[in-house]
Design a protein around this motif. Structure first.
Motif, PDB file in Angstrom:
ATOM      1  N   ASP A   1      40.558  26.452  36.463  1.00 38.94           N
ATOM      2  CA  ASP A   1      40.505  25.590  37.646  1.00 38.94           C
ATOM      3  C   ASP A   1      40.598  26.402  38.937  1.00 38.94           C
ATOM      4  N   VAL A   2      41.546  27.340  39.010  1.00 38.10           N
ATOM      5  CA  VAL A   2      41.716  28.097  40.262  1.00 38.10           C
ATOM      6  C   VAL A   2      40.553  29.057  40.482  1.00 38.10           C
ATOM      7  N   ASN A   3      39.982  29.607  39.379  1.00 41.66           N
ATOM      8  CA  ASN A   3      38.815  30.474  39.532  1.00 41.66           C
ATOM      9  C   ASN A   3      37.632  29.695  40.087  1.00 41.66           C
ATOM     10  N   LEU A   4      37.471  28.468  39.599  1.00 46.69           N
ATOM     11  CA  LEU A   4      36.380  27.628  40.097  1.00 46.69           C
ATOM     12  C   LEU A   4      36.625  27.223  41.549  1.00 46.69           C
ATOM     13  N   ARG A   5      37.841  26.858  41.883  1.00 47.79           N
ATOM     14  CA  ARG A   5      38.158  26.455  43.262  1.00 47.79           C
ATOM     15  C   ARG A   5      37.844  27.578  44.256  1.00 47.79           C
ATOM     16  N   MET A   6      38.230  28.809  43.901  1.00 46.62           N
ATOM     17  CA  MET A   6      37.961  29.923  44.809  1.00 46.62           C
ATOM     18  C   MET A   6      36.474  30.216  44.890  1.00 46.62           C
ATOM     19  N   SER A   7      35.788  30.103  43.753  1.00 44.76           N
ATOM     20  CA  SER A   7      34.341  30.322  43.748  1.00 44.76           C
ATOM     21  C   SER A   7      33.631  29.306  44.630  1.00 44.76           C
TER      22      SER A   7
ATOM     23  N   ALA B   1      36.222  35.149  42.151  1.00 45.71           N
ATOM     24  CA  ALA B   1      37.546  34.657  41.768  1.00 45.71           C
ATOM     25  C   ALA B   1      38.586  35.772  41.880  1.00 45.71           C
ATOM     26  N   SER B   2      39.849  35.377  41.871  1.00 40.16           N
ATOM     27  CA  SER B   2      40.939  36.333  42.086  1.00 40.16           C
ATOM     28  C   SER B   2      40.983  37.427  41.029  1.00 40.16           C
ATOM     29  N   GLY B   3      40.488  37.120  39.816  1.00 40.50           N
ATOM     30  CA  GLY B   3      40.491  38.124  38.758  1.00 40.50           C
ATOM     31  C   GLY B   3      39.479  39.230  38.954  1.00 40.50           C
ATOM     32  N   ASN B   4      38.591  39.065  39.938  1.00 45.33           N
ATOM     33  CA  ASN B   4      37.557  40.069  40.191  1.00 45.33           C
ATOM     34  C   ASN B   4      37.852  40.915  41.429  1.00 45.33           C
ATOM     35  N   MET B   5      39.071  40.799  41.962  1.00 46.53           N
ATOM     36  CA  MET B   5      39.381  41.540  43.190  1.00 46.53           C
ATOM     37  C   MET B   5      40.809  42.088  43.162  1.00 46.53           C
ATOM     38  N   ARG B   6      41.027  43.151  43.929  1.00 47.71           N
ATOM     39  CA  ARG B   6      42.385  43.650  44.149  1.00 47.71           C
ATOM     40  C   ARG B   6      42.779  43.295  45.578  1.00 47.71           C
TER      41      ARG B   6
ATOM     42  N   PRO C   1      46.524  38.066  40.035  1.00 47.84           N
ATOM     43  CA  PRO C   1      45.476  37.070  40.307  1.00 47.84           C
ATOM     44  C   PRO C   1      45.946  35.623  40.412  1.00 47.84           C
ATOM     45  N   MET C   2      46.816  35.161  39.513  1.00 48.58           N
ATOM     46  CA  MET C   2      47.259  33.764  39.588  1.00 48.58           C
ATOM     47  C   MET C   2      48.066  33.515  40.860  1.00 48.58           C
ATOM     48  N   GLU C   3      48.901  34.490  41.224  1.00 49.99           N
ATOM     49  CA  GLU C   3      49.683  34.366  42.461  1.00 49.99           C
ATOM     50  C   GLU C   3      48.758  34.385  43.666  1.00 49.99           C
ATOM     51  N   LEU C   4      47.732  35.231  43.607  1.00 52.06           N
ATOM     52  CA  LEU C   4      46.769  35.312  44.702  1.00 52.06           C
ATOM     53  C   LEU C   4      46.082  33.967  44.917  1.00 52.06           C
ATOM     54  N   SER C   5      45.656  33.339  43.830  1.00 51.16           N
ATOM     55  CA  SER C   5      45.006  32.024  43.946  1.00 51.16           C
ATOM     56  C   SER C   5      45.927  31.006  44.600  1.00 51.16           C
ATOM     57  N   GLN C   6      47.215  31.044  44.214  1.00 53.79           N
ATOM     58  CA  GLN C   6      48.185  30.107  44.799  1.00 53.79           C
ATOM     59  C   GLN C   6      48.390  30.389  46.281  1.00 53.79           C
TER      60      GLN C   6
END
Length: 229
Positions: free
Chosen positions: A53-59, A204-209, A219-224
């Motif tokens: 869900d958070v990956n999609l929201r950021m995308s 998405a957050s998993g693709n970035m530092r 990544p999960m904290e970044l999305s939040q």
């Protein structure tokens, strides 16, 4: 509209739609090892509830922004309730190509070039490309290599590089607004039937530092943090 499963990926499934487009179904599976999340790993290591869900929201957030800025992507629309994104068809370059844009020297860049650069040194939106090949450790490939191997034309590479730097600037700007700093980001590009280059996959957050006060943000904290009011 009916859909047909055409590919089962590590973090997304891909369905063909009747209208010629494709549907990406985001999953809660994450790459990692021994139950620890790692975007650089090649296998599924854990499942985190809500990560799809958070990956999609950021995308969605960034694809809509890129659309407004006239930067071509495969994005058509999305459904947060179904955790799906409809995309235009696109061919990948070769058997898959990853494009990394680096604003600071960390990760594999630092490991390769530590004799020449200090950790965290600023970089001028440095772009590098790697082939997606788990067995060979995602080998680096140069612009000339991509052209000689017939993966893309010189014009396509130049377009891809320019788009990479533009998109990176957009993401970095949005992170800066939230008191964070983008260090590097990974993209995938494809092309349509005319050969036009466009961004595919996700942002998405998993693709970035991303760092805050000098500390790496998971990544999960970044999305939040990104979507905090």
């Amino acid at each position: 509209m009916s859909k047909k499963l055409v590919y089962t990926g590590k973090t997304k499934n891909v369905y063909a739609l009747e209208n010629g487009n494709y549907l990406l179904k985001f999953k809660d599976d994450c790459t990692g090892k021994d139950g620890v999340f790692d975007p650089g790993e090649n296998s599924i290591g854990l499942t985190i509830e809500g990560v799809g869900d958070v990956n999609l929201r950021m995308s969605i957030y960034f694809f809509e922004m890129l659309k407004a800025e006239g930067i071509p992507t495969h994005y058509v629309s999305a459904d947060l309730q179904e955790t799906t994104m409809e995309v235009k068809p696109a061919k990948v370059f070769g058997q898959g190509l990853e494009v990394i844009c680096r604003l600071r020297a960390v990760g594999s860049f630092l490991r390769r070039y530590s004799e020449y650069v200090e950790e965290g040194a600023k970089l001028p939106a440095y772009v590098e490309t790697t082939f997606k090949n788990d067995a060979k450790g995602d080998p680096l490939v140069t612009r000339d290599g991509l052209v000689v191997l017939g993966v893309m034309s010189e014009a396509q590479y130049d377009d891809m590089k320019a788009q990479t730097q533009k998109i990176t600037a957009v993401v970095a700007r949005e992170m800066e607004k939230r008191g964070m700093e983008l260090y590097d980001i990974k993209f995938e590009f494809g092309y349509d039937e005319t050969g036009k280059v466009m961004l595919i996959d996700e942002i998405a957050s998993g693709n970035m530092r991303v760092y805050k006060d000098g500390q790496y943000i998971q990544p999960m904290e970044l999305s939040q943090l990104f979507f905090e009011k």
